[in-house]
Design a protein around this motif. Structure first.
Motif, short mmCIF file in Angstrom:
data_model
loop_
_atom_site.label_atom_id
_atom_site.label_comp_id
_atom_site.label_asym_id
_atom_site.label_seq_id
_atom_site.Cartn_x
_atom_site.Cartn_y
_atom_site.Cartn_z
N ASN A 115 0.84 -1.19 0.00
CA ASN A 115 0.00 0.00 0.00
C ASN A 115 0.88 1.25 0.00
OD1 ASN A 115 -2.39 -1.46 0.12
ND2 ASN A 115 -2.28 -1.58 2.34
N VAL A 124 -0.57 4.32 0.06
CA VAL A 124 -1.31 5.15 1.00
C VAL A 124 -2.25 4.24 1.78
CG1 VAL A 124 -2.96 7.05 1.22
CG2 VAL A 124 -1.24 7.11 -0.57
N THR A 125 -2.24 4.39 3.08
CA THR A 125 -3.14 3.60 3.90
C THR A 125 -4.11 4.53 4.61
OG1 THR A 125 -1.57 3.65 5.73
CG2 THR A 125 -1.48 1.74 4.25
N PRO A 126 -5.31 4.05 4.88
CA PRO A 126 -6.30 4.92 5.54
C PRO A 126 -5.90 5.28 6.95
CG PRO A 126 -7.22 2.72 5.12
CD PRO A 126 -5.82 2.74 4.59
#
Length: 130
Positions: A126, A128-130
């Motif tokens: 990932n 970008v991760t939340p």
């Protein structure tokens, strides 16, 4: 699950200059795991007449071409072709040593410790991760 493409072909490994190979090892070094570890290794490649000194200190791998540490923990002597075979998984280092294509002088456990500090990375990760 998309699987991971094979990123290292035999042609790519064999064409990679040793400096770039050691740069890759420096990226793979797990800095936090290597913190507090001091290892000095000499590498001698007999077929291409090149020598390197590798040092792990403060969680970082440094290398220097045409240098050898007089007080190295271990010295690995082998051909570049033997290194390529080991990196490609075509032969374990122990087999190369048994065949006389590689030898370790000094504390072989320091080489094992050095290799244990290397990370492996998933190809898909990932960004970008939340």
């Amino acid at each position: 699950d998309l699987g991971a493409p094979k990123t290292f072909s035999p042609d790519v490994i064999r064409a990679t200059p040793l400096e770039m190979f050691f740069d890759l090892l420096a990226v793979r070094l797990n800095g936090p795991k290597a913190a507090g570890t001091v290892i000095t290794l000499n590498a001698v490649f007999t077929d291409i007449d090149e020598t390197y000194m590798l040092t792990v200190e403060n969680g970082v791998l440094h290398y220097a071409k045409d240098k050898q540490a007089s007080s190295a923990d271990a010295t690995l002597t082998m051909t570049r072709a033997a290194l390529d075979d080991v990196v490609l998984g075509e032969a374990p280092l122990q087999d190369k040593m048994t065949a006389g294509e590689a030898k370790i002088e000094g504390d072989a456990n320091k080489l094992v410790e050095f290799l244990s500090l290397m990370d492996t990375f998933d190809f898909w990760f990932n960004i970008v991760t939340p």
